[in-house]
Scaffold this active site. Structure first.
Site, PDB file in Angstrom:
ATOM      1  N   TYR A 135      -5.485  -0.140   9.867  1.00 55.45           N
ATOM      2  CA  TYR A 135      -6.018  -0.158   8.513  1.00 55.45           C
ATOM      3  C   TYR A 135      -7.103   0.903   8.379  1.00 55.45           C
ATOM      4  O   TYR A 135      -7.712   1.327   9.360  1.00 55.45           O
ATOM      5  CB  TYR A 135      -6.516  -1.540   8.069  1.00 55.45           C
ATOM      6  CG  TYR A 135      -5.377  -2.504   7.818  1.00 55.45           C
ATOM      7  CD1 TYR A 135      -4.684  -2.484   6.623  1.00 55.45           C
ATOM      8  CD2 TYR A 135      -4.985  -3.406   8.792  1.00 55.45           C
ATOM      9  CE1 TYR A 135      -3.625  -3.346   6.387  1.00 55.45           C
ATOM     10  CE2 TYR A 135      -3.925  -4.271   8.574  1.00 55.45           C
ATOM     11  CZ  TYR A 135      -3.249  -4.242   7.364  1.00 55.45           C
ATOM     12  OH  TYR A 135      -2.200  -5.085   7.154  1.00 55.45           O
ATOM     13  N   ASP A 183      -7.581  10.998   1.206  1.00 57.09           N
ATOM     14  CA  ASP A 183      -7.713  11.081  -0.243  1.00 57.09           C
ATOM     15  C   ASP A 183      -9.175  11.373  -0.592  1.00 57.09           C
ATOM     16  O   ASP A 183     -10.070  11.054   0.182  1.00 57.09           O
ATOM     17  CB  ASP A 183      -7.267   9.772  -0.905  1.00 57.09           C
ATOM     18  CG  ASP A 183      -8.051   8.571  -0.403  1.00 57.09           C
ATOM     19  OD1 ASP A 183      -7.994   8.287   0.818  1.00 57.09           O
ATOM     20  OD2 ASP A 183      -8.733   7.916  -1.205  1.00 57.09           O
ATOM     21  N   ASN A 202     -10.166   1.201   7.354  1.00 53.92           N
ATOM     22  CA  ASN A 202     -11.565   1.052   7.769  1.00 53.92           C
ATOM     23  C   ASN A 202     -11.772   1.048   9.277  1.00 53.92           C
ATOM     24  O   ASN A 202     -12.902   1.060   9.736  1.00 53.92           O
ATOM     25  CB  ASN A 202     -12.160  -0.221   7.167  1.00 53.92           C
ATOM     26  CG  ASN A 202     -12.197  -0.159   5.652  1.00 53.92           C
ATOM     27  OD1 ASN A 202     -11.892   0.852   5.037  1.00 53.92           O
ATOM     28  ND2 ASN A 202     -12.573  -1.259   5.036  1.00 53.92           N
ATOM     29  N   TYR A 222       0.812  -1.228   0.000  1.00 56.86           N
ATOM     30  CA  TYR A 222       0.000   0.000   0.000  1.00 56.86           C
ATOM     31  C   TYR A 222       0.840   1.271   0.000  1.00 56.86           C
ATOM     32  O   TYR A 222       0.301   2.361  -0.185  1.00 56.86           O
ATOM     33  CB  TYR A 222      -0.906   0.038   1.238  1.00 56.86           C
ATOM     34  CG  TYR A 222      -1.899  -1.087   1.304  1.00 56.86           C
ATOM     35  CD1 TYR A 222      -2.972  -1.158   0.414  1.00 56.86           C
ATOM     36  CD2 TYR A 222      -1.772  -2.095   2.262  1.00 56.86           C
ATOM     37  CE1 TYR A 222      -3.884  -2.193   0.471  1.00 56.86           C
ATOM     38  CE2 TYR A 222      -2.687  -3.128   2.331  1.00 56.86           C
ATOM     39  CZ  TYR A 222      -3.737  -3.171   1.433  1.00 56.86           C
ATOM     40  OH  TYR A 222      -4.635  -4.205   1.502  1.00 56.86           O
TER      41      TYR A 222
END
Length: 187
Positions: free
Chosen positions: A64, A91, A66, A15
């Site tokens: 992470y 983003d 979420n 990522y």
């Protein structure tokens, strides 16, 4: 005065250079420019940045995207930081690449990280810096685009945009979110 600057992203080398990790990338640029480093701590990589008598706790959650709310809430409590001193870097597909918008509050706009923060905090009246990543992808390929790496032309522009983001973080801490919006949302 203390501030929490939470740059959202996902951990792991797969990522690292993706559009979805812009929050991590902005904080990495700030750390590099300021010669500070992140420490692996509870729920995130954390660094302390000092500017004009203010202390900025820089957070890259390791929960992470979420589950970003868990890390943000923990560090707000640990450092005793009021919600008005929280700035989240994310983003945004709805903005053209490189467009930067500062908001004092708002909905998640389909962003899972913001959605989780709103849910965990039970409110959405915190500042956020939305970094435009554009929406140049075919229908049905949103996930591939967001988790895709930057293009060559985008990579050339990113350092300049990171400088703008660093100025916005500094401005947020020194003149507040409203005046920061007035100055930087016009650019």
């Amino acid at each position: 005065m203390k501030y929490l600057i939470a740059g959202l992203g996902n951990i792991g080398p797969e990522y690292k250079n993706t559009r979805h990790n812009i929050g991590f990338q902005i904080l990495d640029a700030l750390a590099e420019a300021s010669n500070i480093s992140f420490n692996d701590s509870r729920y995130g990589f954390v660094a302390e940045y000092k500017f004009k008598g203010r202390t900025f706790v820089l957070l890259k959650p390791t929960t992470y995207m979420n589950l970003s709310g868990r890390a943000v809430n923990y560090w707000m409590q640990k450092e005793n930081i009021d919600i008005k001193n929280l700035l989240v870097l994310v983003d945004d597909l709805a903005l053209p690449f490189g467009t930067i918008r500062v908001r004092s509050k708002g909905g998640a706009g389909g962003h899972n990280g913001l959605e989780n923060i709103n849910q965990v905090l039970g409110r959405n009246d915190y500042a956020r810096l939305r970094f435009g990543i554009g929406d140049d992808f075919p229908k049905g390929f949103q996930v591939d685009y967001v988790l895709g790496e930057w293009g060559k032309e985008e990579l050339k522009e990113l350092p300049f945009k990171f400088n703008d983001c660093i100025e916005i973080i500094q401005s947020f801490g020194t003149i507040g979110v409203d005046r920061t919006m007035n100055v930087y949302n016009k650019k």
